[in-house]
Design a protein around this motif. Structure first.
Motif, short mmCIF file in Angstrom:
data_model
loop_
_atom_site.label_atom_id
_atom_site.label_comp_id
_atom_site.label_asym_id
_atom_site.label_seq_id
_atom_site.Cartn_x
_atom_site.Cartn_y
_atom_site.Cartn_z
N GLN A 1 -6.80 -4.65 6.40
CA GLN A 1 -7.98 -4.20 5.66
C GLN A 1 -8.75 -3.12 6.40
O GLN A 1 -9.31 -2.21 5.79
CB GLN A 1 -8.90 -5.39 5.38
CG GLN A 1 -10.12 -5.00 4.54
CD GLN A 1 -11.09 -6.15 4.37
OE1 GLN A 1 -10.67 -7.28 4.15
NE2 GLN A 1 -12.38 -5.87 4.49
N TRP B 1 -7.97 -0.55 7.86
CA TRP B 1 -7.52 0.84 7.74
C TRP B 1 -8.37 1.60 6.73
O TRP B 1 -8.63 2.79 6.90
CB TRP B 1 -6.04 0.92 7.41
CG TRP B 1 -5.67 0.80 5.96
CD1 TRP B 1 -5.47 -0.33 5.25
CD2 TRP B 1 -5.44 1.89 5.04
NE1 TRP B 1 -5.13 -0.05 3.96
CE2 TRP B 1 -5.10 1.32 3.80
CE3 TRP B 1 -5.48 3.28 5.15
CZ2 TRP B 1 -4.82 2.07 2.66
CZ3 TRP B 1 -5.19 4.04 4.01
CH2 TRP B 1 -4.86 3.44 2.80
N THR B 2 -8.81 0.91 5.67
CA THR B 2 -9.65 1.59 4.68
C THR B 2 -11.01 1.92 5.28
O THR B 2 -11.62 2.94 4.93
CB THR B 2 -9.83 0.72 3.42
OG1 THR B 2 -10.32 -0.58 3.78
CG2 THR B 2 -8.52 0.59 2.67
N LEU C 1 -11.95 -0.90 -2.50
CA LEU C 1 -10.75 -0.53 -1.73
C LEU C 1 -9.90 0.49 -2.48
O LEU C 1 -9.38 1.44 -1.87
CB LEU C 1 -9.93 -1.78 -1.41
CG LEU C 1 -10.64 -2.83 -0.55
CD1 LEU C 1 -9.75 -4.05 -0.37
CD2 LEU C 1 -11.03 -2.25 0.81
N GLU C 2 -9.77 0.33 -3.80
CA GLU C 2 -8.99 1.29 -4.58
C GLU C 2 -9.66 2.66 -4.58
O GLU C 2 -8.98 3.69 -4.52
CB GLU C 2 -8.83 0.78 -6.02
CG GLU C 2 -7.88 -0.40 -6.17
CD GLU C 2 -6.50 -0.10 -5.60
OE1 GLU C 2 -5.89 0.91 -6.02
OE2 GLU C 2 -6.05 -0.86 -4.72
N ASP D 1 0.83 -1.21 0.00
CA ASP D 1 0.00 0.00 0.00
C ASP D 1 0.86 1.26 0.00
O ASP D 1 0.49 2.28 -0.58
CB ASP D 1 -0.91 0.00 1.23
CG ASP D 1 -1.92 -1.13 1.19
OD1 ASP D 1 -2.81 -1.09 0.32
OD2 ASP D 1 -1.80 -2.06 2.00
N LEU E 1 -10.48 4.97 7.30
CA LEU E 1 -10.24 6.10 6.40
C LEU E 1 -11.56 6.61 5.83
O LEU E 1 -11.84 7.81 5.85
CB LEU E 1 -9.31 5.66 5.27
CG LEU E 1 -9.07 6.66 4.14
CD1 LEU E 1 -8.42 7.93 4.67
CD2 LEU E 1 -8.21 6.04 3.04
N ILE F 1 -11.60 3.89 -2.19
CA ILE F 1 -11.41 4.48 -0.85
C ILE F 1 -10.00 5.05 -0.71
O ILE F 1 -9.81 6.16 -0.21
CB ILE F 1 -11.68 3.44 0.26
CG1 ILE F 1 -13.15 3.00 0.25
CG2 ILE F 1 -11.33 4.01 1.63
CD1 ILE F 1 -13.43 1.78 1.12
N LYS F 2 -9.02 4.29 -1.15
CA LYS F 2 -7.62 4.75 -1.05
C LYS F 2 -7.42 6.03 -1.84
O LYS F 2 -6.72 6.95 -1.39
CB LYS F 2 -6.67 3.66 -1.55
CG LYS F 2 -6.57 2.44 -0.65
CD LYS F 2 -5.72 1.37 -1.30
CE LYS F 2 -5.74 0.07 -0.50
NZ LYS F 2 -4.95 -1.00 -1.17
#
Length: 552
Positions: free
Chosen positions: A94, A96-97, A470-471, A44, A100, A473-474
């Protein structure tokens, strides 16, 4: 503190702990720089901290990297690996997303508005075209970039004043009056020689026609100097009003419209020259007054007042910048065209001579714009046979496309503006692609309302496990850091690139993950995700002065 900041702090703390334990030698530690690896298999985040530290710590980079990993205390890191000569790749848990996204959702429509920065007042001056005719596409780039930069700096917490400097004194205004005078006399059938330095634009003819329509031959038998004075006033007022109207249509406004003539009327040029003389930075030679620009690194000294007593352009610019700093601005940013590059050194010298730090003046240079239609260079307006105006560009491609295309390239590069692409309603057109993402989200929310689905106050974001979720959110999590960097670098194109990438990730998510007809808890989490995406897209488009339509 965001994830990147937390991880950077944990890396620094791990190195300090390793030094205290004697695992690695004591020495200077550099700043921790984290990047998102280009390939997912590398984690990441990644850092070259160990390699940067190696020299100061007099230690092998891989040994430093291992010491950091062994002493790392960060609850979000699932594992860390050493790569190559000493890179460290971090793989996050996982959850952490989920945290976030929760913080982004909590910020709502304010996500992207960074905390106010105290102590630095910035004045941003852009466009400042002579009010002698319509704005052309080069002015359009300055207007789009300047106003977007002002929006960006404000979002990043800076105190910004947007200013337009009206060049309403000097030869260009005298030439404007003389040009209108000649066209006025022609309209009344008088044979007259057109001024050598006159303006040949169609707008001058239209101004003359309007004067004849309103006033008839009222000015015909007037003393020429008196008539020129009247036409100077009439034409300047008209041109300035048209200029303001064109800029407002382009979503460009200013806090201050500063008149150059006020500097002359208040004798500020003379005062500035006297100040510079007292400070030892102005001297007389061959009957002229010179700025000792070489004292601040310019290649030669510059004439400020000619031997005939007439001020140069530099004279008014010195007085104007003195006025700027006298108003309490800590930093002055000017956006100038490429033809002004050679003017920077003398202006910085003037600022230094006035007693300010030359670095308080920041000059951004905008490169040229070329228009292309169907692959062919467009040199002239079909309507007038002269340069394409900003108004004509807006008529052809619209304000949104024009602003985005002007902003999406670094100002350091020449811009090839593809008129054909700017009008396409396809994914190849970046403006359409981004706006369609926003409209698509609005459509989703309307569908949910029709199905009587109510957005819950909270949701379980740990349920968002698909790669596209996930992408997305990041990418949302990168927004505020991107804004901070873009503001620091004065790089509005970063905002354009970011929101285009974000739209692409949303479209991928939309094609992969359903929202209607899924588990209610998953549905609520996805609703929150798309709402956060909508807010972020709109925030970025607002910075660029581009609309965020709800339907397309």
């Amino acid at each position: 503190m965001n994830m990147k900041e937390a991880l950077a702090a944990a890396i620094k703390a791990a190195a300090v702990k390793a030094i205290a334990a004697g695992t690695i030698k004591e020495g200077d530690l550099p700043e921790v720089l984290l990047e998102v690896p280009p390939q997912k298999e590398f984690g990441d985040f990644a850092t070259n901290f160990a390699m940067q530290s190696a020299r100061g710590l007099k230690c092998n980079p891989r040994l430093v990297a291992q010491a950091v990993i062994d002493n790392l205390d960060c609850p979000y890191v699932a594992k860390a690996e050493i790569a190559g000569p000493g890179f460290i790749n971090f793989y996050l848990k996982q959850n952490w997303t989920a945290e976030l996204l929760a913080s982004i959702v909590a910020a709502g429509a304010d996500y992207g508005n960074l905390p106010a920065r105290g102590g630095e007042k910035i004045q941003l001056e852009y466009v400042s075209a002579n009010p002698t005719g319509p704005l052309h596409v080069g002015h359009g780039r300055g207007a789009a970039v300047g106003s977007s930069l002002a929006n960006l700096l404000k979002a990043a917490g800076y105190d910004v004043t947007r200013e337009y400097y009206i060049n309403d004194a000097g030869n260009q205004i005298n030439n404007l009056a003389a040009s209108v005078n000649a066209r006025y006399l022609e309209e009344l059938g008088v044979d007259v020689e057109f001024p050598e330095n006159g303006y040949h634009g169609y707008d001058i003819v239209e101004t003359a026609k309007r004067i004849v329509k309103i006033y008839g031959d009222k000015f015909l038998h007037m003393d020429e100097q008196e008539r020129l004075h009247e036409f100077r006033t009439i034409a300047l007022k008209e041109k300035l009003a048209a200029l303001k109207e064109d800029l407002e249509a382009f979503n460009v406004t200013f806090d201050v419209w500063f008149s150059e003539q006020t500097l002359h009327d208040a004798d500020k040029i003379k005062e500035a020259c006297e100040l510079l003389t007292e400070r030892g930075y102005m001297y007389e030679k061959d009957g002229a007054l010179w700025l000792k620009a070489t004292a601040y690194g310019d290649d030669k000294d510059r004439v400020v007042i000619r031997d005939n007593g007439v001020p140069t352009y530099l004279a008014a610019d010195i007085a104007y910048h003195w006025n700027k700093f006298s108003r309490g601005f800590d930093r002055v940013i000017n956006l100038w065209g490429a033809d002004h590059h050679g003017y920077i050194a003398r202006m910085k010298a003037a600022v230094g001579a006035l007693g300010y730090d030359p670095e308080q003046l920041e000059v951004l240079i905008l490169q040229m714009v070329s228009l292309y239609r169907n692959g062919e260079l467009v040199k002239m307006s079909k309507r007038t046979g002269q340069s394409v105006t900003l108004n004509e560009l807006i008529e052809e491609v619209g304000t949104d496309a024009a602003r985005f295309f002007f902003a999406m390239r670094s100002i350091d590069s020449q811009l090839d503006f593809d008129l054909t692409l700017a009008t396409e309603k396809s994914n190849e057109n970046p403006v359409y692609y981004i706006q369609y993402a926003h409209a698509r989200i609005c459509s989703i929310m309307r569908q949910l309302a029709e199905e009587n689905v109510v957005e819950a106050a909270a949701a379980d974001y740990n349920l968002l496990t698909d790669a596209t979720e996930l992408e997305l959110i990041k990418k949302l999590g990168e927004y505020q850091e991107m804004l901070e960097l873009a503001a620091k670098e004065r790089a509005v194109h970063r905002v354009a690139h970011y929101v285009h990438d974000l739209a692409g990730l949303f479209h991928s998510f939309y094609n992969q993950c359903r929202i209607l007809g899924v588990d209610p808890e998953v549905q609520q989490a996805r609703i929150k995700l798309v709402q956060a995406t909508r807010h972020t897209i709109k925030h970025a488009l607002n910075i660029l002065g581009v609309s965020a339509p709800e339907r397309m």
